[in-house]
Design a protein around this motif. Structure first.
Motif, PDB file in Angstrom:
ATOM      1  N   ALA A  38       4.160  -4.121  -1.786  1.00  0.00           N
ATOM      2  CA  ALA A  38       4.212  -5.398  -2.501  1.00  0.00           C
ATOM      3  C   ALA A  38       2.834  -6.036  -2.589  1.00  0.00           C
ATOM      4  O   ALA A  38       2.490  -6.656  -3.604  1.00  0.00           O
ATOM      5  CB  ALA A  38       5.186  -6.345  -1.787  1.00  0.00           C
ATOM      6  N   LEU A  39       2.035  -5.875  -1.547  1.00  0.00           N
ATOM      7  CA  LEU A  39       0.687  -6.446  -1.543  1.00  0.00           C
ATOM      8  C   LEU A  39      -0.180  -5.807  -2.621  1.00  0.00           C
ATOM      9  O   LEU A  39      -0.842  -6.504  -3.404  1.00  0.00           O
ATOM     10  CB  LEU A  39       0.050  -6.256  -0.165  1.00  0.00           C
ATOM     11  CG  LEU A  39      -1.389  -6.759  -0.004  1.00  0.00           C
ATOM     12  CD1 LEU A  39      -1.458  -8.266  -0.208  1.00  0.00           C
ATOM     13  CD2 LEU A  39      -1.933  -6.374   1.375  1.00  0.00           C
ATOM     14  N   TRP A  50      -2.554 -17.227  -6.042  1.00  0.00           N
ATOM     15  CA  TRP A  50      -2.320 -16.418  -4.849  1.00  0.00           C
ATOM     16  C   TRP A  50      -1.174 -16.951  -4.004  1.00  0.00           C
ATOM     17  O   TRP A  50      -0.515 -16.197  -3.290  1.00  0.00           O
ATOM     18  CB  TRP A  50      -3.599 -16.327  -4.022  1.00  0.00           C
ATOM     19  CG  TRP A  50      -4.616 -15.443  -4.669  1.00  0.00           C
ATOM     20  CD1 TRP A  50      -5.768 -15.823  -5.286  1.00  0.00           C
ATOM     21  CD2 TRP A  50      -4.544 -14.016  -4.796  1.00  0.00           C
ATOM     22  NE1 TRP A  50      -6.432 -14.734  -5.797  1.00  0.00           N
ATOM     23  CE2 TRP A  50      -5.696 -13.607  -5.507  1.00  0.00           C
ATOM     24  CE3 TRP A  50      -3.624 -13.054  -4.390  1.00  0.00           C
ATOM     25  CZ2 TRP A  50      -5.946 -12.278  -5.807  1.00  0.00           C
ATOM     26  CZ3 TRP A  50      -3.875 -11.726  -4.693  1.00  0.00           C
ATOM     27  CH2 TRP A  50      -5.020 -11.345  -5.389  1.00  0.00           C
ATOM     28  N   LYS A  51      -0.914 -18.248  -4.097  1.00  0.00           N
ATOM     29  CA  LYS A  51       0.210 -18.812  -3.348  1.00  0.00           C
ATOM     30  C   LYS A  51       1.535 -18.277  -3.869  1.00  0.00           C
ATOM     31  O   LYS A  51       2.420 -17.906  -3.089  1.00  0.00           O
ATOM     32  CB  LYS A  51       0.176 -20.339  -3.441  1.00  0.00           C
ATOM     33  CG  LYS A  51       1.220 -21.021  -2.567  1.00  0.00           C
ATOM     34  CD  LYS A  51       1.075 -22.535  -2.625  1.00  0.00           C
ATOM     35  CE  LYS A  51       2.107 -23.212  -1.723  1.00  0.00           C
ATOM     36  NZ  LYS A  51       1.968 -24.693  -1.757  1.00  0.00           N
ATOM     37  N   SER A  52       1.670 -18.228  -5.187  1.00  0.00           N
ATOM     38  CA  SER A  52       2.909 -17.706  -5.771  1.00  0.00           C
ATOM     39  C   SER A  52       3.033 -16.207  -5.524  1.00  0.00           C
ATOM     40  O   SER A  52       4.132 -15.689  -5.301  1.00  0.00           O
ATOM     41  CB  SER A  52       2.953 -18.003  -7.270  1.00  0.00           C
ATOM     42  OG  SER A  52       1.875 -17.379  -7.946  1.00  0.00           O
ATOM     43  N   ILE A  57       5.482 -11.519  -2.374  1.00  0.00           N
ATOM     44  CA  ILE A  57       5.315 -10.490  -1.346  1.00  0.00           C
ATOM     45  C   ILE A  57       6.264 -10.744  -0.181  1.00  0.00           C
ATOM     46  O   ILE A  57       6.925  -9.824   0.323  1.00  0.00           O
ATOM     47  CB  ILE A  57       3.856 -10.457  -0.852  1.00  0.00           C
ATOM     48  CG1 ILE A  57       2.919 -10.011  -1.975  1.00  0.00           C
ATOM     49  CG2 ILE A  57       3.711  -9.529   0.357  1.00  0.00           C
ATOM     50  CD1 ILE A  57       1.445 -10.174  -1.648  1.00  0.00           C
ATOM     51  N   PHE A  58       6.351 -12.000   0.238  1.00  0.00           N
ATOM     52  CA  PHE A  58       7.219 -12.347   1.367  1.00  0.00           C
ATOM     53  C   PHE A  58       8.684 -12.083   1.035  1.00  0.00           C
ATOM     54  O   PHE A  58       9.422 -11.509   1.845  1.00  0.00           O
ATOM     55  CB  PHE A  58       7.017 -13.820   1.739  1.00  0.00           C
ATOM     56  CG  PHE A  58       7.968 -14.302   2.805  1.00  0.00           C
ATOM     57  CD1 PHE A  58       7.751 -13.990   4.138  1.00  0.00           C
ATOM     58  CD2 PHE A  58       9.083 -15.057   2.465  1.00  0.00           C
ATOM     59  CE1 PHE A  58       8.632 -14.423   5.123  1.00  0.00           C
ATOM     60  CE2 PHE A  58       9.964 -15.495   3.439  1.00  0.00           C
ATOM     61  CZ  PHE A  58       9.738 -15.179   4.772  1.00  0.00           C
ATOM     62  N   ARG A  59       9.117 -12.492  -0.156  1.00  0.00           N
ATOM     63  CA  ARG A  59      10.522 -12.307  -0.532  1.00  0.00           C
ATOM     64  C   ARG A  59      10.895 -10.832  -0.612  1.00  0.00           C
ATOM     65  O   ARG A  59      11.956 -10.421  -0.127  1.00  0.00           O
ATOM     66  CB  ARG A  59      10.802 -12.994  -1.871  1.00  0.00           C
ATOM     67  CG  ARG A  59      10.919 -14.503  -1.793  1.00  0.00           C
ATOM     68  CD  ARG A  59      11.600 -15.063  -3.034  1.00  0.00           C
ATOM     69  NE  ARG A  59      10.842 -14.758  -4.241  1.00  0.00           N
ATOM     70  CZ  ARG A  59       9.933 -15.574  -4.775  1.00  0.00           C
ATOM     71  NH1 ARG A  59       9.665 -16.738  -4.198  1.00  0.00           N
ATOM     72  NH2 ARG A  59       9.289 -15.232  -5.883  1.00  0.00           N
ATOM     73  N   ALA A  60      10.019 -10.032  -1.231  1.00  0.00           N
ATOM     74  CA  ALA A  60      10.311  -8.604  -1.359  1.00  0.00           C
ATOM     75  C   ALA A  60      10.342  -7.923   0.010  1.00  0.00           C
ATOM     76  O   ALA A  60      11.223  -7.100   0.292  1.00  0.00           O
ATOM     77  CB  ALA A  60       9.271  -7.937  -2.255  1.00  0.00           C
ATOM     78  N   VAL A 113      14.509  -4.881  -5.627  1.00  0.00           N
ATOM     79  CA  VAL A 113      14.278  -4.130  -4.393  1.00  0.00           C
ATOM     80  C   VAL A 113      15.397  -3.128  -4.155  1.00  0.00           C
ATOM     81  O   VAL A 113      15.149  -1.954  -3.842  1.00  0.00           O
ATOM     82  CB  VAL A 113      14.143  -5.090  -3.191  1.00  0.00           C
ATOM     83  CG1 VAL A 113      14.104  -4.315  -1.879  1.00  0.00           C
ATOM     84  CG2 VAL A 113      12.887  -5.943  -3.329  1.00  0.00           C
ATOM     85  N   ASN A 114      16.658  -3.569  -4.298  1.00  0.00           N
ATOM     86  CA  ASN A 114      17.787  -2.659  -4.097  1.00  0.00           C
ATOM     87  C   ASN A 114      17.757  -1.504  -5.085  1.00  0.00           C
ATOM     88  O   ASN A 114      18.067  -0.359  -4.739  1.00  0.00           O
ATOM     89  CB  ASN A 114      19.107  -3.417  -4.239  1.00  0.00           C
ATOM     90  CG  ASN A 114      19.473  -4.176  -2.982  1.00  0.00           C
ATOM     91  OD1 ASN A 114      18.770  -4.107  -1.974  1.00  0.00           O
ATOM     92  ND2 ASN A 114      20.568  -4.914  -3.034  1.00  0.00           N
TER      93      ASN A 114
END
Length: 212
Positions: A38-39, A50-52, A57-60, A113-114
């Motif tokens: 994701a990164l 970059w915040k969004s 990245i965090f959600r995925a 992701v799924n």
């Protein structure tokens, strides 16, 4: 602490602690796999500030890690239930049924992701039916040819995707237990980490912090 160590070392609790460690290994592996992917994708193809991008990245990463932890937990739980219902004797169909139910519950909802995870799994399931060579995989992989699509991609129908996910996970879990030699090495090693390494520990540290 000595009482806790005694519980951890008690064979009577092994099946239940294996579920706990399986969840731990599923979460850790999900983070290891998804976060760097994701990164890199966010850096190369992400939009917005970059915040969004960090939120994406965090959600995925969270979804991949938690879903894998949930699946391992459900799979091991369903396996234990079936084994107890059959007088402690495992059956060949247990792995398929446990994988099918876990795949339906965890991966049946179509998300980006799924979808990636299920497509990865089904590709290995389909590839497992190719006749095996007499020698193991070589250390170098053949080059892959790139391709570009001119049509606009469309997501699969959610109703069929749910069945697709369930059958894929049921099949790959059965293959892992009964025809492991047919599974691609990378995925096989991943599954060993998730489902077999989580069966072994020596103390509290190797139960929750790292494998033996």
């Amino acid at each position: 602490m000595s009482t806790l160590e005694a519980v951890i070392s008690n064979p009577a609790y092994q099946p239940y602690l294996a579920i706990l460690k399986g969840a731990r290994n599923g979460f850790v592996y999900g983070v290891k796999v998804r976060f760097p992917h994701a990164l890199v994708m966010s850096i190369l193809f992400g939009r917005g500030d970059w915040k969004s991008r960090a939120r994406v990245i965090f959600r995925a990463t969270k979804q991949h890690a938690t879903n894998l932890a949930k699946f391992v937990t459900l799979y091991k739980t369903f396996m234990l239930i079936q084994q107890k219902a059959n007088g402690g004797k495992p059956r060949s169909s247990d792995t398929f049924l446990a994988g099918l139910l876990g795949g339906y519950i965890v991966f049946g909802e179509r998300t980006a992701v799924n979808e990636q995870i299920v497509l990865y799994v089904v590709s290995r399931v389909v590839a497992s039916f190719i006749p095996r060579a007499g020698t193991p995989y070589s250390s170098s992989a053949p080059p892959t040819a790139g391709s570009s699509a001119i049509a606009k991609p469309m997501p699969p129908d959610s109703r069929y995707f749910t069945l697709f996910a369930a059958l894929s996970w049921g099949a790959v879990m059965w293959l892992f237990e009964h025809r492991g030699e047919t599974i691609q090495p990378g995925m096989f090693n991943s599954m060993v980490y998730l489902y077999r390494d989580s069966e072994r520990w020596k103390n509290l540290k190797t139960l929750l912090w790292h494998n033996t």
